[in-house]
Design an enzyme around this catalytic site. Structure first.
Site, short mmCIF file in Angstrom:
data_model
loop_
_atom_site.label_atom_id
_atom_site.label_comp_id
_atom_site.label_asym_id
_atom_site.label_seq_id
_atom_site.Cartn_x
_atom_site.Cartn_y
_atom_site.Cartn_z
CG ASP A 303 -0.12 -0.12 2.54
OD1 ASP A 303 0.79 -0.95 2.59
OD2 ASP A 303 -0.41 0.62 3.50
CG ASP A 304 -0.21 4.24 1.90
OD1 ASP A 304 -1.26 4.26 1.24
OD2 ASP A 304 -0.17 4.29 3.13
CB ILE A 305 4.09 1.80 -3.22
CG1 ILE A 305 3.15 0.69 -3.73
CG2 ILE A 305 4.66 1.44 -1.86
CD1 ILE A 305 3.84 -0.64 -3.99
#
Length: 894
Positions: A303-305
């Site tokens: 996540d959050d990439i």
């Protein structure tokens, strides 16, 4: 290492069936082959069942009792372990037993407790746990014995946790315990916490404490995934230093003893090359290091990439570009880990992953690639509809299961506060539909940066995940507060008051619901004594919690918020006293109290803590409730006095984070109101000028850098004298900045901007300026820098005219009040300590000035017998100090 108890898997256990492609817990079978329905934990025969958390599926009281004898014998059965035995032994000692001995069979005298032996239920005529799901248990108290019988060792451990709550606290043997039959099982296989926030990671001691708490509340999973642990993200390839690895080992060991599955989550997405053999090996090698210290459950959050920018050229060459390519690449890497590590390590639990698209259920090439290519036994974590989902439903879970094509483990972003670091989120777990847990592989809640304060909400998460059918958010919240506060009623009341003013979140829209109700009751009833008692209790709460709360970690976590709570309560008490004085006709006392308020509010807003980046973070407490009460009290004081009051603003729209509506009137173009949703036709914002006034050029400045489309795309500016009949000033379309000049002589109390069509964008308003003409102000002495003559007559006692010098002989300060009218009184407000001396004069219709009184301290009110006048002035005395005037109030003004 402590020997590991048998663990359920999230997929293939007797506890679950696939229903519509989703996991659901199976209740125990009846003797007739049907399904036993969960019954509430209520008394079966008129006697109240004891409070047990999480709420059991079934509790029945019995007519018989048992007695805590001086010596109690423990008999360990097939599903017992040392952890359960220790919990039982400790509970018996607290109940008054002087000796607890372990034996191979029932003692000839005294109480015997059978731990993990379903056969011992026969004399109690209670069905055993064979038909229960994994981790289910039966607890029987009666027939001269206590029996704890789990479906497995974890079930027996949970039975021990229930017994711990049921047994009394007594200093001596002889306590009698009412008979009881508890039949209980979890509503979803995995229930727990994911430490997955940004910001200061929890301390090692806090994590150990959390694991103890999870065991006590029948939560069975803890995911170690703090975003700011470099060895999980930026330095994911690097080996842990020996001391850090030893801490992970201690956590894993404690988790085993508390029947919690410690899950190690490694996040390589910032730099991984998915096609690289070396990176795949680095991932497996890191997992092997963690396996060697006892961890058996692993996750790979992605996540959050960015999934549109590759970390290596080889990945682009292998998969191409776009979301589908990213999904294929991630599936490739995860399948390698699944095959090369999970499958080669007997006892490893199913691999977990967090997709890059974790926050919706819309079909996409990325999700399609994961659905089709990722190994089917990998658990996919999902946050619901939105990163912080206000609600979560069975239908949404079904959609997530369908679109991802894998079992769903929720990563529920509550009570996490890394996106609102100025707040504690102490309200209950809300907005989750009944029936949802049974459709999931499990529920993990992302907690706050503050570990001990997180327990308030986590109590309710545990309650919901275990038995959602019986779950009520407010009831569970109240029970959690009681448990956490301990036995002292004063501490319980203090914790509830503090949690109430730190209640709101994306899941709980109402801030301070109990205090807000008290404020509303006061404005309706005028019962000042009741509200004073409530505010006194709120002001005393921080000290009570610091003195009496058993969990000292909570006090450390909450320190700045405790300080702010005390300060806000002080300001609110002052505001209440001010209104009482004004209503009683004690104008001087009310004015003195009103002058205290600004400094008290400033003090209440001053408390901060230091964040991970070293920045000082101001804290919010009871925002939108305490501050609005003080504003309303100011307005009530001013209304009674006859002051028009400073303009205020209201809106039909909700507020995003702390971007409050008042920022539209603060004169600062860099601050703004920001709605939490898109305006619909008819939604708008309204400025209340306090009374009917002459208005001139109105300016509406919307949008901001980074949100240039967040403005009313189609609307009108309107004005009204009474708030009912409206006239259009101008219409606008496609303009973020709107200016309109009212025709000369236009008088209004209200000006509003109203959307005439719905839109997709939210609304930002930097400034909503409505200048007014309240009559000419003339004379002197001239105002000091930063002040103005107008401040003496602007209808706002919070602004002050400060003269730059002492008055000269014959100098006056004059205000025109429009057409000649009857003036029943004149009130002059001076800041405390002011030494200005002047006669108060009115100008009659013949143009003659007549003295009606003289300044007499901070509060001067003179009756004028209804003289007709068109102006008022202050005629300064020779030798007077430099004047300071907060406001001159002409009675009878509109």
């Amino acid at each position: 290492m402590t020997p590991r108890p048998p663990r359920l898997t999230a997929l293939g256990t007797a506890a679950t069936l696939l229903v519509g492609g989703l996991l659901t817990a199976v209740p125990p079978a009846r003797a007739d082959g049907g399904l036993r329905t969960a019954i509430p934990a209520k008394a079966a025969a008129g006697r109240a069942a004891p409070a047990i958390t999480p709420t059991p599926q079934s509790v029945k009281t019995r007519a018989d009792r048992i007695t805590i004898s001086p010596t109690v014998t423990l008999v360990a059965g097939a599903t017992s372990d040392e952890s359960a035995l220790q919990v039982v032994e400790s509970a018996l000692r607290r109940a008054g037993a002087q000796r607890v001995v372990r034996g191979d069979g029932p003692a000839r005298s005294g109480l015997t407790v059978h731990v993990g032996d379903s056969g011992a239920l026969a004399p109690q005529r209670i069905d055993g746990p064979s038909a229960l799901p994994a981790e289910g248990y039966v607890l029987g108290i009666g027939a001269d014995r206590v029996v704890l019988a789990g479906k497995d060792t974890t079930g027996t451990y949970y039975a021990a946790q229930t017994l711990r709550q049921v047994l009394p606290h007594a200093a001596h043997p002889g306590a009698r315990v009412a008979g009881l039959a508890v039949r209980d099982w979890p509503g979803t296989p995995l229930r727990g916490v994911i430490e997955g926030f940004y910001g200061t990671p929890w301390s090692h001691e806090a994590r150990l404490d959390q694991l103890d708490y999870y065991g006590e509340h029948k939560m069975n999973i803890y995911v170690y995934s703090p975003k700011d642990d470099a060895y999980l993200r930026a330095k994911w390839r690097d080996a842990y230093p020996a001391d850090r690895l030893a801490q992970v080992e201690e956590l894993a060991d404690r988790a085993v003893r508390r029947h919690v599955e410690f899950t190690y989550a490694l996040s390589p997405g910032l730099s991984v090359c998915y096609s690289s053999d070396a990176d795949a090996k680095a991932l497996v090698d890191k997992f092997q290091t963690i396996w060697d210290i006892g961890v058996r459950t692993f996750a790979v959050p992605l996540d959050d990439i960015s999934y549109t920018d590759w970390n290596c050229a080889e990945d682009k060459a292998k998969w191409g570009t776009g979301g589908g390519a990213a999904g294929a690449a991630q599936a490739y890497l995860l399948n390698r880990v699944n095959k090369e590590f999970i499958a080669t390590h007997p006892g490893a639990q199913p691999l977990q992953m967090v997709p890059t698209e974790y926050y919706d259920v819309s079909a996409s090439p990325y999700k399609k690639a994961l659905s089709e290519q990722l190994d089917p036994n990998v658990l996919v974590e999902w946050t619901g509809i939105g990163v912080v989902a206000p609600t979560m439903t069975v239908a949404q879970a079904q959609d997530a299961r369908t679109v991802f094509g894998h079992p769903i483990l929720t990563w529920d972003n509550y009570p996490v506060n890394d996106y609102v670091t100025d707040r504690l989120l102490l309200g209950p777990f809300s907005g989750r539909e009944k029936g949802l847990p049974g459709r999931l592989a499990g529920i993990t809640a992302n907690p706050m940066i503050q570990p001990y304060a997180s327990k308030i909400a986590l109590y309710t998460v545990a309650d919901y995940a275990w038995n959602d059918a019986a779950y009520d958010p407010r009831t569970s919240w109240g029970e959690g507060l009681k448990e956490y506060a301990g036995d002292d009623p004063r501490t319980r009341r203090a914790l509830r008051a503090f949690a109430d003013v730190n209640y709101s979140s994306a899941l709980n829209k109402d801030q301070a619901p109990e205090l807000a109700a008290e404020f509303a009751r006061y404005w309706k009833s005028g019962d000042a004594a009741r509200l004073a008692s409530v505010l006194d209790a709120l002001g005393a709460a921080p000290g009570r919690l610091r003195a009496g709360l058993p969990d000292r970690g909570f006090v450390a976590d909450s320190g700045p918020w405790l300080d702010a709570t005390g300060a806000w309560a002080t300001a609110a008490r002052t505001a209440l006293r001010m209104v009482r004085a004004a209503r009683a006709g004690n104008g001087a006392e009310a004015w003195e109290l009103r002058q205290r308020l600004p400094a008290q509010v400033t003090a209440a807003k001053s408390f901060t803590y230091t964040g991970l980046d070293g920045r000082e973070v101001p804290v919010l407490v009871g925002d939108g409730v305490l501050d609005r009460f003080i504003d309303a009290a100011d307005a009530e004081h001013d209304r009674i006095l006859g002051v028009s009051g400073r303009p205020s603003v209201s809106t039909d729209l909700g507020t995003y984070q702390s971007n409050a509506a008042a920022r539209m009137l603060d004169g600062d173009d860099s601050t703004y109101f920001w709605s939490d949703g898109a305006p619909a036709a008819g939604d708008g914002i309204t400025v209340d000028l306090g009374r009917v006034r002459d208005i001139g050029t109105v300016t509406l400045a919307m949008g901001k850098p980074g949100s240039t489309e967040d403005y009313l795309h189609q609307g009108v500016l309107e004005f009204s004298a009474d708030g009912r009949s409206w006239q259009q000033l101008t219409a606008f379309s496609g303009e973020p900045d709107v200016t309109a000049t009212a025709p000369a002589g236009t008088r209004a109390r209200y000006v509003r901007a109203r959307a005439t069509a719905g839109q997709d964008n939210w609304l930002v308003v930097r400034e909503f300026s409505v200048p007014t003409d309240d009559g000419a102000v003339a004379g002197g002495p001239p105002a000091a820098t930063g002040s103005s003559l107008r401040a003496a007559f602007d209808g706002d006692p919070g602004t002050v005219y400060r003269a730059a010098r002492a008055p000269e002989a014959g100098e006056t300060l004059e205000l025109g009040i429009g057409a000649a009218r009857a003036v029943p009184s004149v009130t002059v407000l001076q800041p405390s300590g002011s030494k200005g001396r002047a006669d108060i004069q009115l100008r009659g219709t013949d143009g003659t000035w007549r003295t009606v009184g003289a300044l007499d301290g901070p509060y001067t009110r003179v009756g004028t017998a209804g003289r007709t006048a068109d102006a008022v002035r202050l005629a300064w005395h020779t030798g007077s100090a430099a004047p300071r005037i907060a406001d001159v109030v002409v009675g009878g003004q509109g």
